[in-house]
Design a protein around this motif. Structure first.
Motif: not given
Ligand code: ADP
Ligand code: ASP
Ligand code: MG
Length: 451
Positions: A328-330, A335-336, A356-359
């Motif tokens: 998705d991109g940072v 945002g999501k 593709s990841e969020v922590y």
């Protein structure tokens, strides 16, 4: 003017209040505004009282009320033994407040419902009681002291338990009222923590909020300094209740102190720094049981040396990993994720993202709204929540110049779920298993400060 704030342990009993009087007596020339917390453990008692009332446990409520009455009556009697005239006046006021509280919690008990507005009214009683008694104690010691109700000065929004002041209105109130009350007095005294909404309902500034009150008063009055008197020799290289052989920090910048508070060091309320920094008012953190110690000075960055200052911990955090099946991109990832977190006001201590990841590090056990947010995110990504995690942070200016922190943490904790350098370069943070926390902070502290 100066602001002199005393925390719960610094006013907990007759001996402690004796020290308060002696400390303040030496500062009368500097025109102090004294700010006091509730007596140690009283806010906690009031929180239980509110819970017991909501649960309609009438006997428990009665029991807590009599503990509250006894503690404050005894204290007043001990402090004012030589002045029966002041004692009877003081006991009258204390009883009036407790009787008021009794009627109010009686009402809560009857309906079995506790709004945050009612809760704030209940837990504000601690400061109203302590400040009344301490003000009489000053007068009994020939220091003419005017008591001010902080609710006339600090005007907040209606987020009753974590209220935020309208600074413009508050500043004008403080200037006007403190100016008036100082006429004919040696000293003015008020409460930390308590405030009121625009409509006049009682609100409070959140737990440990008295430090924040002191900084607000300091800013409004353009004080020469804000003194925070507590039970430790200043701000230290770690919480002395958790780590042995800590060192005192002599000078620390506003930014570092704010970072420490944000990362879990309890010594100052996290919002305390902001009002002080705004007008460059120095904060001194001092020990009321060891006045010989010159404490810690919180001031501008250029006066604070580089390098690690302190190790702070949050004992319980949630570590959340969000993985999208797409790249998705940072920007889109953040945002999501925040489109679900922000409307629910989920507090986040640290957030990091890749394509593709969020922590996320979430500071405490948060409620249902957090679960809702996770479910919403779960519709487009794989969400894993890791529990029983702790956040260890090393704070200091230019912390990145100090080598070996990551290696040390991983060698003792066994596993690091997230390593992070804060954007302001003021802290390095590590998420580890809670059950390895104690040995990790001990050896990290040893490595940094005593190697
Ligand atoms: P008060 O009642 O005076 O507001 P608090 O209990 O809120 O006092 O804050 C003082 C406590 O903060 C200390 O007793 C200590 O255990 C804790 N603390 C946590 N981190 C630090 C630190 N880095 N330096 C000093 N004290 C700390
Ligand atoms: N009495 C309040 C509390 O314990 C405020 C304070 O002491 O700072 O949270
Ligand atoms: Mg405190």
């Amino acid at each position: 003017m100066i602001i002199v704030k005393f925390g719960g342990t610094s006013v907990q009993d007759e001996a402690a209040i004796g020290r308060v009087i002696q400390i303040v007596r030496g500062k009368l020339k500097e025109k102090p505004l004294v700010v006091v917390s509730a007596l140690a453990r009283v806010t906690r008692l009031l929180v239980s009282m509110a819970e017991e009332a909501e649960a309609q446990h009438e006997d428990n409520v009665k029991d807590l009320l009599s503990q509250l009455r006894e503690r404050h009556f005894n204290l007043a009697k001990n402090l004012l033994a030589q002045r029966p005239d002041l004692l009877s006046e003081c006991l009258g006021k204390v009883e009036e407040r407790i009787a008021d509280l009794e009627t109010f919690v009686g009402g809560v008990c009857l309906i079995g419902e506790l709004s945050s507005r009612s809760n704030a009214r209940i837990i504000s009683t601690g400061e109203l009681l302590s400040s009344t008694i301490i003000s009489y104690a000053f007068n009994a010691n020939d220091i003419s002291c005017h008591w001010i109700d902080a609710r006339r000065m600090i005007t907040t929004d209606d987020n009753y338990l974590n209220a935020r002041p309208d600074m413009e209105v508050t500043e004008a109130n403080i200037k006007r009222i403190v100016g008036l009350e100082y006429k004919g007095a040696d000293l003015v005294l008020t409460q930390g923590f308590v405030a009121s909404t625009e409509k006049g309902a009682t609100s409070v500034l959140g737990f440990e909020g008295s430090d924040y009150s002191a900084a607000i008063f300091g800013m409004a009055l353009g004080a020469e300094r804000v003194e925070i008197w507590t039970d430790v020799d200043g701000i230290r290289s770690a919480d002395p209740r958790v780590v042995k052989d800590t060192r005192k920090i002599d000078v620390i910048s506003y930014e570092e102190a704010a970072e420490m508070a944000a990362m879990g060091a309890r010594v100052l309320h996290p919002l305390t720094i902001e009002p002080a920094r705004k007008k460059n008012i120095p904060i001194k953190v001092l020990n009321s049981t060891n006045q010989a110690c010159d404490g810690t000075l919180v001031t501008l960055a250029d006066q604070s040396p580089d390098g690690p200052k302190s190790v702070a911990v949050r004992k319980e955090v949630l570590f959340v990993k969000i993985v999208s099946p797409k790249l998705d991109g940072v920007t889109r990832m953040f945002g999501k994720v925040f489109a679900s977190l922000y409307p629910r006001r989920v507090p986040v201590t640290i957030a990091k993202a890749t394509e593709s990841e969020v922590y996320l590090v979430i500071p405490e056990v948060v409620g249902e709204t957090f679960q809702d947010a996770l479910e919403e995110i779960g519709k487009w990504a794989e969400v894993t929540v890791y529990r029983d995690k702790a956040l260890v942070s090393v704070i200091g200016r230019n912390i990145v110049g100090f080598e070996g922190l990551g290696d040390k943490v991983i060698s003792v904790s066994g596993k690091v779920y997230l390593a992070n350098v804060s954007a302001n370069m003021m802290s390095e943070n590590f998420v580890i298993d809670s059950d390895r926390l104690q040995e990790t902070i001990e050896s990290l502290h040893e490595y940094i400060f005593n190697k």
